[in-house]
Design a protein around this motif. Structure first.
Motif, PDB file in Angstrom:
ATOM      1  N   SER A   1      46.015  -4.810 -42.080  1.00 18.37           N
ATOM      2  CA  SER A   1      46.956  -5.864 -42.461  1.00 18.37           C
ATOM      3  C   SER A   1      46.674  -7.149 -41.685  1.00 18.37           C
ATOM      4  CB  SER A   1      48.399  -5.399 -42.240  1.00 18.37           C
ATOM      5  OG  SER A   1      48.675  -5.215 -40.866  1.00 18.37           O
TER       6      SER A   1
ATOM      7  N   VAL B   1      43.311  -8.580 -43.180  1.00 18.64           N
ATOM      8  CA  VAL B   1      43.548  -9.188 -44.494  1.00 18.64           C
ATOM      9  C   VAL B   1      44.248 -10.533 -44.332  1.00 18.64           C
ATOM     10  CG1 VAL B   1      44.876  -8.951 -46.631  1.00 18.64           C
ATOM     11  CG2 VAL B   1      43.509  -7.031 -45.793  1.00 18.64           C
ATOM     12  N   GLY B   2      45.190 -10.602 -43.395  1.00 19.40           N
ATOM     13  CA  GLY B   2      45.866 -11.866 -43.147  1.00 19.40           C
ATOM     14  C   GLY B   2      44.920 -12.952 -42.678  1.00 19.40           C
ATOM     15  N   GLN B   3      43.912 -12.572 -41.894  1.00 17.20           N
ATOM     16  CA  GLN B   3      42.953 -13.548 -41.382  1.00 17.20           C
ATOM     17  C   GLN B   3      41.960 -13.996 -42.445  1.00 17.20           C
ATOM     18  OE1 GLN B   3      41.365 -11.341 -38.053  1.00 17.20           O
ATOM     19  NE2 GLN B   3      42.840 -12.219 -36.617  1.00 17.20           N
ATOM     20  N   SER B   4      41.553 -13.066 -43.309  1.00 13.61           N
ATOM     21  CA  SER B   4      40.504 -13.380 -44.291  1.00 13.61           C
ATOM     22  C   SER B   4      41.055 -13.773 -45.652  1.00 13.61           C
ATOM     23  CB  SER B   4      39.585 -12.164 -44.470  1.00 13.61           C
ATOM     24  OG  SER B   4      40.300 -11.076 -45.058  1.00 13.61           O
ATOM     25  N   GLN B   5      42.336 -13.439 -45.874  1.00 10.67           N
ATOM     26  CA  GLN B   5      42.969 -13.683 -47.187  1.00 10.67           C
ATOM     27  C   GLN B   5      42.255 -12.926 -48.311  1.00 10.67           C
ATOM     28  OE1 GLN B   5      45.974 -15.594 -47.439  1.00 10.67           O
ATOM     29  NE2 GLN B   5      45.702 -15.192 -45.252  1.00 10.67           N
ATOM     30  N   VAL B   6      41.635 -11.812 -47.973  1.00 10.83           N
ATOM     31  CA  VAL B   6      40.950 -10.979 -48.963  1.00 10.83           C
ATOM     32  C   VAL B   6      41.419  -9.545 -48.754  1.00 10.83           C
ATOM     33  CG1 VAL B   6      38.755 -10.127 -49.828  1.00 10.83           C
ATOM     34  CG2 VAL B   6      38.927 -12.484 -49.005  1.00 10.83           C
ATOM     35  N   ASP B   7      41.945  -8.910 -49.806  1.00 10.17           N
ATOM     36  CA  ASP B   7      42.446  -7.542 -49.705  1.00 10.17           C
ATOM     37  C   ASP B   7      41.533  -6.603 -50.473  1.00 10.17           C
ATOM     38  OD1 ASP B   7      43.988  -5.420 -49.017  1.00 10.17           O
ATOM     39  OD2 ASP B   7      45.726  -5.977 -50.222  1.00 10.17           O
TER      40      ASP B   7
ATOM     41  N   SER C   1      33.871 -15.600 -50.406  1.00 10.05           N
ATOM     42  CA  SER C   1      35.023 -14.767 -50.752  1.00 10.05           C
ATOM     43  C   SER C   1      34.733 -13.918 -51.979  1.00 10.05           C
ATOM     44  CB  SER C   1      36.252 -15.653 -51.010  1.00 10.05           C
ATOM     45  OG  SER C   1      36.639 -16.315 -49.836  1.00 10.05           O
TER      46      SER C   1
ATOM     47  N   ALA D   1      36.650 -12.063 -41.650  1.00  8.84           N
ATOM     48  CA  ALA D   1      37.101 -13.449 -41.483  1.00  8.84           C
ATOM     49  C   ALA D   1      36.063 -14.270 -40.727  1.00  8.84           C
ATOM     50  CB  ALA D   1      38.449 -13.477 -40.759  1.00  8.84           C
TER      51      ALA D   1
ATOM     52  N   ARG E   1      33.987 -17.498 -42.207  1.00  8.23           N
ATOM     53  CA  ARG E   1      34.035 -18.801 -41.534  1.00  8.23           C
ATOM     54  C   ARG E   1      32.632 -19.349 -41.289  1.00  8.23           C
ATOM     55  NH1 ARG E   1      38.261 -16.529 -38.472  1.00  8.23           N
ATOM     56  NH2 ARG E   1      36.790 -15.970 -36.815  1.00  8.23           N
TER      57      ARG E   1
END
Length: 568
Positions: free
Chosen positions: A453, A456-462, A404, A355, A359
């Motif tokens: 988890s 992934v929530g911070q980066s929106q990439v799984d 991304s 993340a 940024r």
């Protein structure tokens, strides 16, 4: 009369000893154990299968490092009268919580350890596992909020977890005899000495101690392997995600950083004695989270924000040095404690940094020289740093740069430069000792991957795989994973299998002894054997091979020690 008194004294001692170990019968809820400094009252707890274990928390292993003892090496604990309650944890050390960056006041009187054992019989001789927590040398504790003992001690080992001083309080270095640095590492040494002196009283074997840790705790483990102060205090080592060769694990320009810290706090002195007096008078919480406040412009973008760390100490008369040479020099010349070693990393360590890198994508795409790690960057001219940065960016992302779209490549990059390459490098050099080395990559991806988890929530990439520190939830019971494991049998089995590898290594020096269903082949330079820790426990050779080769060439090209044909 004299003989009668001797018999009475013997009877009293016998009663004391019998009450000390009566807890093994399960009839005593508060067992009493006698250590060198006095008596400890613990608690009786239950494992997941309903069997009993004994918990002793908040045991002081050194004197409180307060007042004029602040920043100095720990002193041995003083004896106490009566019975010391060891039922609740002692205070955590003052710190900034690494996940929230909120100040945790704690207390400077924080040098406590915790002991968990299934048997208190003195002849039990259970293997002992001492865990050093991570947290970038600035956060964390040995408490059960994250480091519950139940998963490991079900395999009949003793677990010891410790607090040690953090950030400025633990790693201030003024290059003086009073404050030579490494107070936090010397805390760890003091805890290991306490284990040697007292662990037999808890049913442990002082001649079978495994030192293990994760992240900064892992780097600490390998620093103990090269420290003259730690010789003989442990007999096996497990390094999880970090070595003493990482650029984030060794401090540079520490004295200058100390003066920057004072300036941030409003003191402009240029005198070391005045600096020490000022810092010893500041409230402890003022000294937490100064890492971020003392970074140079370059450090704001290069590498990980970890700077109050172990240092190579200058020599002073009658002062023990925790580190007396550069780690790479010690490893290259085999000035290292020769013990069986388990070492590895998780498959997607770099998810934790994704993340932040996304940024700052524009910055890193334009100023790719910031991707060059500090230990290489300091050896290069501005022009060469730019060239190396472009090489790194091109190798991982081609002509696409950081975005991304290239997220997995960025995760690989951060995994390799911060963890994987130096794990391979350390294993390669350490293999010259002919001690057994077991290399692993941790790839489990289940509901227990709590750090992933969050990342992934911070980066929106799984993506598949394990994030930095996910492995801890397979080793230690805590409030986050407890319900999942109690309700899902397949997770319980995974935890059992993983902790059995760790504890079998602690018992025998081999994580898969005897008739284990999995055979973990020791690492060799020729084969680079490893075990991928996943649902099928897959053996293999040379993990991340092309990526490791790329970083190795960078180190070679920078004129730094690397893996060459002459060392194969």
């Amino acid at each position: 009369m004299f003989l009668l008194r001797k018999l009475e004294g013997l009877l009293v001692r016998t009663k004391q000893n019998s009450s000390q170990f009566l807890s093994t019968s399960g009839t005593m809820s508060n067992p009493i154990v006698t250590v060198k400094e006095g008596k400890l009252k613990g608690a009786t707890k239950k494992l997941l299968d309903g069997s009993t274990y004994y918990s002793f928390k908040g045991i002081p292993y050194a004197q409180p490092p307060i007042g004029k003892l602040r920043f100095k090496a720990p002193l041995p604990p003083k004896p106490w009268e009566g019975i010391h309650e060891a039922i609740e944890h002692g205070a955590v050390c003052p710190q900034a919580d690494i996940t929230t960056m909120q100040l945790v006041e704690g207390s400077e009187n924080c040098l406590f350890l915790n002991v968990y054992s299934k048997s208190l019989q003195p002849d039990a001789k259970q293997p002992v596992m001492v865990f050093i927590h991570g947290g970038a040398y600035m956060s964390g504790s040995g408490d059960t909020d994250t480091l519950g003992p139940e998963f490991l001690i079900q395999h009949d080992v003793i677990l010891v977890t410790i607090n040690y001083r953090l950030e400025v309080l633990g790693f201030l270095c003024l290059d003086t005899a009073d404050v030579p640095g490494n107070a936090g590492m010397k805390d760890q040494v003091a805890a290991l000495r306490w284990v040697q002196s007292n662990i037999a009283q808890f049913g442990g074997d002082p001649n079978n101690v495994t030192l293990f840790g994760e992240s900064a705790g892992s780097a600490s483990v390998t620093q103990h392997m090269i420290s003259p102060m730690s010789k003989g205090l442990f007999h096996k080592a497990i390094a999880q995600s970090g070595t003493c060769l990482e650029d984030w694990s060794i401090g540079r320009n520490a004295k200058e950083r100390a003066f920057r810290a004072a300036r941030y706090l409003g003191n402009e002195t240029e005198n070391v004695d005045e600096l020490l007096e000022f810092l010893q008078g500041e409230p402890a919480t003022n000294l937490a989270h100064l890492t971020m406040k003392t970074r140079t412009p370059d450090e704001k973008f290069r590498g990980l924000p970890i700077h109050f760390t172990p240092v190579v100490e200058k020599p002073f008369d009658n002062v023990d040095r925790f580190l007396d040479e550069e780690p790479i020099d010690k490893v290259l010349t085999n000035k290292i404690h020769k013990v069986p070693l388990m070492i590895g990393y998780v498959s997607h360590e770099g998810l934790l940094m994704l993340a932040d890198r996304l940024r700052k994508a524009d910055l890193y795409n334009k100023e790719s020289h910031y991707l060059v790690p500090r230990d290489i960057a300091t050896k290069l001219s501005d022009e060469k740093r730019k060239e190396f940065g472009e090489r790194i960016l091109r190798f991982y992302t081609g002509d696409k740069g950081i975005s991304s779209e290239t997220a997995e490549a960025i995760v690989d990059m951060q995994t390799d430069l911060n963890f994987a390459y130096n794990t391979h490098r350390f294993a390669h050099y350490y293999s010259a000792t002919n001690e057994p080395i077991y290399l692993y990559r941790f790839s489990f991806d289940t509901e227990l991957n709590f750090i992933k988890s969050i990342a992934v929530g911070q980066s929106q990439v799984d993506m598949k795989g394990a994030c930095h520190a996910d492995d801890l939830f397979y080793l230690f019971n805590n409030e986050m994973n407890k319900d999942f494991i109690e309700k899902k049998d397949y997770l319980k089995k995974i935890v059992f299998d993983v902790t059995k590898l760790w504890t079998d290594f602690a018992k025998t020096g081999n994580p898969t002894p005897g008739d284990s269903s999995v055979r973990w082949v020791p690492y060799t330079r020729a084969g680079k054997e490893f075990l991928d820790l996943n649902h099928s426990m897959t053996p293999g050779h040379n993990p991340e091979g092309p990526r490791i080769d790329f970083w190795n060439k960078l180190y070679c090209d920078a004129g730094l020690p690397c893996i060459t044909k002459s060392t194969l």
